[in-house]
Design an enzyme around this catalytic site. Structure first.
Site, mmCIF file in Angstrom:
data_model
loop_
_atom_site.group_PDB
_atom_site.id
_atom_site.type_symbol
_atom_site.label_atom_id
_atom_site.label_comp_id
_atom_site.label_asym_id
_atom_site.label_seq_id
_atom_site.Cartn_x
_atom_site.Cartn_y
_atom_site.Cartn_z
ATOM 1 C CG HIS A 167 -1.978 0.591 1.366
ATOM 2 N ND1 HIS A 167 -1.895 2.267 1.510
ATOM 3 C CD2 HIS A 167 -3.545 0.748 0.831
ATOM 4 C CE1 HIS A 167 -3.095 2.833 1.506
ATOM 5 N NE2 HIS A 167 -3.686 1.614 1.109
ATOM 6 C CG ASP A 218 -8.678 -4.048 -3.366
ATOM 7 O OD1 ASP A 218 -9.204 -3.887 -3.732
ATOM 8 O OD2 ASP A 218 -7.304 -3.068 -3.427
#
Ligand SMILES: CC(C)(COP(=O)(O)OP(=O)(O)OC[C@H]1O[C@@H](n2cnc3c(N)ncnc32)[C@H](O)[C@@H]1OP(=O)(O)O)[C@@H](O)C(=O)NCCC(=O)NCCS
Length: 282
Positions: A167, A218
């Site tokens: 991320h 996700d």
């Protein structure tokens, strides 16, 4: 996502007040668009399967209605609750790429539908919203829990990315992930296909050990949506259904106190070049 992008754009064409930028009018457009997006996604999927679209039921909530419209029957309470959790967790997340896109479009005083259409285009990319779909494809490629470690070694050797990991902002685990994981586990426990959760859990540990990378939002979204029998091709559109609320809130906030967004670029190319007339160039 291409169909959804076009459908939202058509909603704008159909709205005689599409360029009215009064805050109350934008808010009404937002409420209508948040409500109608799952209806559009479910209808497009049914049409693709040559099935008649199913109209929403006023007695069902937002998440339950989506599953009802997709599958043609009212969902189990646990399934509706799981999708509701997913929608809430993915509704808003600061200045991610698609939200920033929506803000930038609104900053020019363009209309709500243009901002949302542009945001959908941004979410469509595999480094943003399409990572959930790619994560599910990765789990299917792996196939069994025993294949996790060989897959990790192959991916590292090929310098490829693990989808649903890493991320830009979080250097540890994405705080949304543990809630998605708990929800996916509950669904796995009552499913015939427990392997997707088992592969996910083993992959989470193997990638952390091998590359120090943690999961993002996700990763467990993939098995969660799969357990709800949502086709993998729809995963990014599911993200869009959730994020419609966040995009809309940002459009309203930008419109309420607007300033054009215009970053500067710093030139890093060669300098002091000589101009060569075109007929003398090789
Ligand atoms: C989201 C993402 C783009 C953020 O990346 P970032 O912080 O900008 O980091 P970079 O792309 O600059 O990568 C930095 C390093 O980490 C590695 N890395 C980052 N994410 C990785 C992943 N998912 N798999 C393997 N390696 C990864 C890169 O290869 C790079 O390593 P290197 O320095 O050895 O070349 C990235 O983590 C990614 O591509 N993830 C997979 C897609 C995904 O899940 N997106 C959803 C995000 S919510």
């Amino acid at each position: 996502m291409a169909l959804l992008r076009t459908a939202i754009s058509i909603l704008g064409l159909d709205d005689s007040e599409s360029t009215d930028d009064a805050l109350e009018t934008i808010r009404q457009k937002a409420v209508r668009t948040i409500a109608v997006t799952p209806t559009i996604v479910a209808a497009l999927e049914r049409l693709r399967r040559h099935q008649a679209p199913v109209a929403p039921k006023n007695t069902l909530g937002h998440a339950a209605n989506f599953l009802y419209m997709l599958h043609g029957q009212a969902p189990a309470a646990a399934h509706a609750e799981a999708l509701d959790t997913y929608f809430v967790l993915l509704a808003e997340h600061g200045f991610n790429a698609s939200t920033f896109t929506a803000r930038t479009v609104t900053g020019t005083r363009s209309d709500y539908y243009s901002a949302i259409t542009a945001a959908i285009g941004s979410l469509k990319g595999p480094l943003h919203g399409a990572a959930g779909r790619k994560a599910m494809e990765m789990l299917q490629d792996i196939g069994t829990p025993e294949q996790v470690e060989p897959y990790v070694q192959r991916t590292l050797a090929d310098h490829k990315r693990f989808m649903g990991f890493g991320h830009r902002v979080y250097k540890g685990e994405d705080p949304r992930a543990k809630h998605l994981k708990a929800t996916a586990k509950r669904l796995a426990d009552s499913s015939q296909e427990a392997q997707w959760f088992a592969i996910s859990e083993r992959l989470q540990a193997a990638v952390l050990k091998a590359k120090g990378l943690s999961i993002n939002v996700d990763f467990y979204s993939a098995s969660l949506l799969h357990y709800l029998e949502i086709p993998t091709e729809l995963f990014t559109a599911m993200f869009a259904c959730a994020r419609m609320a966040g995009w809309s809130a940002h459009v309203l906030e930008q419109a309420a106190d607007n300033r054009l967004i215009r970053p500067l670029a710093r030139y890093v190319g060669p300098r002091d070049l000589r101009f060569i007339p075109i007929d003398q160039r090789q």
